[in-house]
Write a protein that holds these residues in place. Sequence first.
Motif, PDB file in Angstrom:
ATOM      1  N   ASP A   1       3.631 -12.832  74.008  1.00 37.31           N
ATOM      2  CA  ASP A   1       2.961 -14.078  74.391  1.00 37.31           C
ATOM      3  C   ASP A   1       1.559 -14.147  73.788  1.00 37.31           C
ATOM      4  O   ASP A   1       1.137 -15.190  73.272  1.00 37.31           O
ATOM      5  CB  ASP A   1       2.864 -14.209  75.909  1.00 37.31           C
ATOM      6  CG  ASP A   1       4.213 -14.348  76.590  1.00 37.31           C
ATOM      7  OD1 ASP A   1       5.160 -14.885  75.966  1.00 37.31           O
ATOM      8  OD2 ASP A   1       4.332 -13.909  77.748  1.00 37.31           O
ATOM      9  N   ALA A   2       0.835 -13.039  73.859  1.00 34.59           N
ATOM     10  CA  ALA A   2      -0.513 -12.995  73.286  1.00 34.59           C
ATOM     11  C   ALA A   2      -0.458 -13.155  71.768  1.00 34.59           C
ATOM     12  O   ALA A   2      -1.310 -13.817  71.163  1.00 34.59           O
ATOM     13  CB  ALA A   2      -1.214 -11.692  73.663  1.00 34.59           C
ATOM     14  N   TYR A   3       0.580 -12.584  71.130  1.00 35.17           N
ATOM     15  CA  TYR A   3       0.730 -12.731  69.684  1.00 35.17           C
ATOM     16  C   TYR A   3       0.993 -14.184  69.304  1.00 35.17           C
ATOM     17  O   TYR A   3       0.474 -14.673  68.299  1.00 35.17           O
ATOM     18  CB  TYR A   3       1.850 -11.831  69.154  1.00 35.17           C
ATOM     19  CG  TYR A   3       2.019 -11.965  67.667  1.00 35.17           C
ATOM     20  CD1 TYR A   3       1.100 -11.378  66.796  1.00 35.17           C
ATOM     21  CD2 TYR A   3       3.051 -12.707  67.119  1.00 35.17           C
ATOM     22  CE1 TYR A   3       1.220 -11.522  65.425  1.00 35.17           C
ATOM     23  CE2 TYR A   3       3.179 -12.853  65.753  1.00 35.17           C
ATOM     24  CZ  TYR A   3       2.268 -12.266  64.909  1.00 35.17           C
ATOM     25  OH  TYR A   3       2.387 -12.418  63.553  1.00 35.17           O
ATOM     26  N   LEU A   4       1.761 -14.888  70.109  1.00 36.80           N
ATOM     27  CA  LEU A   4       2.003 -16.311  69.842  1.00 36.80           C
ATOM     28  C   LEU A   4       0.703 -17.104  69.940  1.00 36.80           C
ATOM     29  O   LEU A   4       0.472 -18.029  69.145  1.00 36.80           O
ATOM     30  CB  LEU A   4       3.061 -16.871  70.788  1.00 36.80           C
ATOM     31  CG  LEU A   4       4.477 -16.324  70.594  1.00 36.80           C
ATOM     32  CD1 LEU A   4       5.420 -16.896  71.644  1.00 36.80           C
ATOM     33  CD2 LEU A   4       4.992 -16.610  69.182  1.00 36.80           C
ATOM     34  N   ARG A   5      -0.156 -16.749  70.888  1.00 35.87           N
ATOM     35  CA  ARG A   5      -1.463 -17.409  70.988  1.00 35.87           C
ATOM     36  C   ARG A   5      -2.304 -17.103  69.740  1.00 35.87           C
ATOM     37  O   ARG A   5      -2.972 -17.984  69.193  1.00 35.87           O
ATOM     38  CB  ARG A   5      -2.200 -16.970  72.260  1.00 35.87           C
ATOM     39  CG  ARG A   5      -1.545 -17.482  73.535  1.00 35.87           C
ATOM     40  CD  ARG A   5      -2.386 -17.233  74.781  1.00 35.87           C
ATOM     41  NE  ARG A   5      -2.507 -15.833  75.143  1.00 35.87           N
ATOM     42  CZ  ARG A   5      -1.625 -15.179  75.903  1.00 35.87           C
ATOM     43  NH1 ARG A   5      -0.556 -15.784  76.372  1.00 35.87           N
ATOM     44  NH2 ARG A   5      -1.829 -13.896  76.197  1.00 35.87           N
ATOM     45  N   TYR A   6      -2.255 -15.852  69.289  1.00 36.64           N
ATOM     46  CA  TYR A   6      -2.961 -15.435  68.071  1.00 36.64           C
ATOM     47  C   TYR A   6      -2.452 -16.235  66.865  1.00 36.64           C
ATOM     48  O   TYR A   6      -3.244 -16.771  66.083  1.00 36.64           O
ATOM     49  CB  TYR A   6      -2.743 -13.936  67.869  1.00 36.64           C
ATOM     50  CG  TYR A   6      -3.179 -13.393  66.541  1.00 36.64           C
ATOM     51  CD1 TYR A   6      -4.528 -13.172  66.265  1.00 36.64           C
ATOM     52  CD2 TYR A   6      -2.243 -13.057  65.556  1.00 36.64           C
ATOM     53  CE1 TYR A   6      -4.935 -12.646  65.049  1.00 36.64           C
ATOM     54  CE2 TYR A   6      -2.639 -12.536  64.349  1.00 36.64           C
ATOM     55  CZ  TYR A   6      -3.985 -12.334  64.096  1.00 36.64           C
ATOM     56  OH  TYR A   6      -4.378 -11.814  62.884  1.00 36.64           O
ATOM     57  N   SER A   7      -1.145 -16.340  66.731  1.00 30.44           N
ATOM     58  CA  SER A   7      -0.549 -17.050  65.594  1.00 30.44           C
ATOM     59  C   SER A   7      -0.923 -18.526  65.585  1.00 30.44           C
ATOM     60  O   SER A   7      -1.168 -19.101  64.522  1.00 30.44           O
ATOM     61  CB  SER A   7       0.973 -16.911  65.620  1.00 30.44           C
ATOM     62  OG  SER A   7       1.343 -15.578  65.404  1.00 30.44           O
ATOM     63  N   ALA A   8      -0.965 -19.137  66.761  1.00 33.36           N
ATOM     64  CA  ALA A   8      -1.309 -20.561  66.845  1.00 33.36           C
ATOM     65  C   ALA A   8      -2.716 -20.814  66.293  1.00 33.36           C
ATOM     66  O   ALA A   8      -2.991 -21.889  65.747  1.00 33.36           O
ATOM     67  CB  ALA A   8      -1.206 -21.045  68.288  1.00 33.36           C
ATOM     68  N   ILE A   9      -3.579 -19.839  66.406  1.00 38.70           N
ATOM     69  CA  ILE A   9      -4.944 -19.967  65.900  1.00 38.70           C
ATOM     70  C   ILE A   9      -5.034 -19.565  64.431  1.00 38.70           C
ATOM     71  O   ILE A   9      -5.689 -20.233  63.622  1.00 38.70           O
ATOM     72  CB  ILE A   9      -5.918 -19.117  66.747  1.00 38.70           C
ATOM     73  CG1 ILE A   9      -5.955 -19.672  68.178  1.00 38.70           C
ATOM     74  CG2 ILE A   9      -7.312 -19.086  66.126  1.00 38.70           C
ATOM     75  CD1 ILE A   9      -6.626 -18.755  69.179  1.00 38.70           C
ATOM     76  N   THR A  10      -4.356 -18.484  64.048  1.00 38.78           N
ATOM     77  CA  THR A  10      -4.529 -17.964  62.689  1.00 38.78           C
ATOM     78  C   THR A  10      -3.752 -18.722  61.616  1.00 38.78           C
ATOM     79  O   THR A  10      -4.219 -18.809  60.483  1.00 38.78           O
ATOM     80  CB  THR A  10      -4.160 -16.468  62.590  1.00 38.78           C
ATOM     81  OG1 THR A  10      -2.833 -16.279  63.051  1.00 38.78           O
ATOM     82  CG2 THR A  10      -5.135 -15.617  63.377  1.00 38.78           C
ATOM     83  N   VAL A  11      -2.599 -19.282  61.945  1.00 38.24           N
ATOM     84  CA  VAL A  11      -1.831 -19.996  60.912  1.00 38.24           C
ATOM     85  C   VAL A  11      -2.655 -21.139  60.310  1.00 38.24           C
ATOM     86  O   VAL A  11      -2.725 -21.254  59.077  1.00 38.24           O
ATOM     87  CB  VAL A  11      -0.455 -20.452  61.434  1.00 38.24           C
ATOM     88  CG1 VAL A  11       0.208 -21.417  60.465  1.00 38.24           C
ATOM     89  CG2 VAL A  11       0.444 -19.234  61.674  1.00 38.24           C
ATOM     90  N   PRO A  12      -3.329 -21.974  61.110  1.00 39.52           N
ATOM     91  CA  PRO A  12      -4.191 -22.990  60.487  1.00 39.52           C
ATOM     92  C   PRO A  12      -5.344 -22.389  59.675  1.00 39.52           C
ATOM     93  O   PRO A  12      -5.738 -22.947  58.649  1.00 39.52           O
ATOM     94  CB  PRO A  12      -4.729 -23.792  61.678  1.00 39.52           C
ATOM     95  CG  PRO A  12      -3.720 -23.584  62.762  1.00 39.52           C
ATOM     96  CD  PRO A  12      -3.210 -22.181  62.560  1.00 39.52           C
ATOM     97  N   MET A  13      -5.858 -21.235  60.099  1.00 42.20           N
ATOM     98  CA  MET A  13      -6.919 -20.567  59.329  1.00 42.20           C
ATOM     99  C   MET A  13      -6.386 -20.114  57.975  1.00 42.20           C
ATOM    100  O   MET A  13      -7.069 -20.246  56.950  1.00 42.20           O
ATOM    101  CB  MET A  13      -7.451 -19.343  60.088  1.00 42.20           C
ATOM    102  CG  MET A  13      -8.255 -19.645  61.305  1.00 42.20           C
ATOM    103  SD  MET A  13      -8.765 -18.072  62.080  1.00 42.20           S
ATOM    104  CE  MET A  13      -9.977 -18.679  63.241  1.00 42.20           C
ATOM    105  N   ILE A  14      -5.175 -19.566  57.966  1.00 40.82           N
ATOM    106  CA  ILE A  14      -4.540 -19.114  56.728  1.00 40.82           C
ATOM    107  C   ILE A  14      -4.309 -20.306  55.805  1.00 40.82           C
ATOM    108  O   ILE A  14      -4.680 -20.280  54.625  1.00 40.82           O
ATOM    109  CB  ILE A  14      -3.211 -18.385  57.035  1.00 40.82           C
ATOM    110  CG1 ILE A  14      -3.479 -17.072  57.775  1.00 40.82           C
ATOM    111  CG2 ILE A  14      -2.399 -18.160  55.757  1.00 40.82           C
ATOM    112  CD1 ILE A  14      -2.255 -16.480  58.450  1.00 40.82           C
TER     113      ILE A  14
END
Length: 133
Positions: free
Chosen positions: A41-54
């Motif tokens: 769950d925490a990784y999904l929160r991380y991904s939601a933030i980092t994918v737009p950064m990438i």
Amino acid sequence: MAVNMLNIEGLEELDQHAPVVMLNLMRFNERSRDGDGSGWDAYLRYSAITVPMIKGRGGTLLWTGEAKAIALGPHQGNEWDFVALVYYPSVAAFLDMMTSQAYETEADPHRRNACAEHVIIATKEAYSKFRTS
């Protein structure tokens, strides 16, 4: 990734303008360190933030998937849960993201809550069936 864990010196030895694919190996905590759900769950929160950064730096996710079994090599220390291949147009773009204030304050806390271990390996293409030239 906490800047103190980032191998800036090693990355600065690479061609800063060359494209790079980062191989991410992750082992998740059963429970998120902040108590908000599972490590996944925490990784999904991380991904939601980092994918737009990438994507904002010209990169993209190439492939993600569950690590299912060690097919060859030592089992000890290689019990991964998830693998991701992330393309960046340059090493400099990766470093820019990883050392940004937004990454440090918004994304990295979720990564640390998610992962018992997270290794990122910078790779240089030797062959790709997707190469267009």
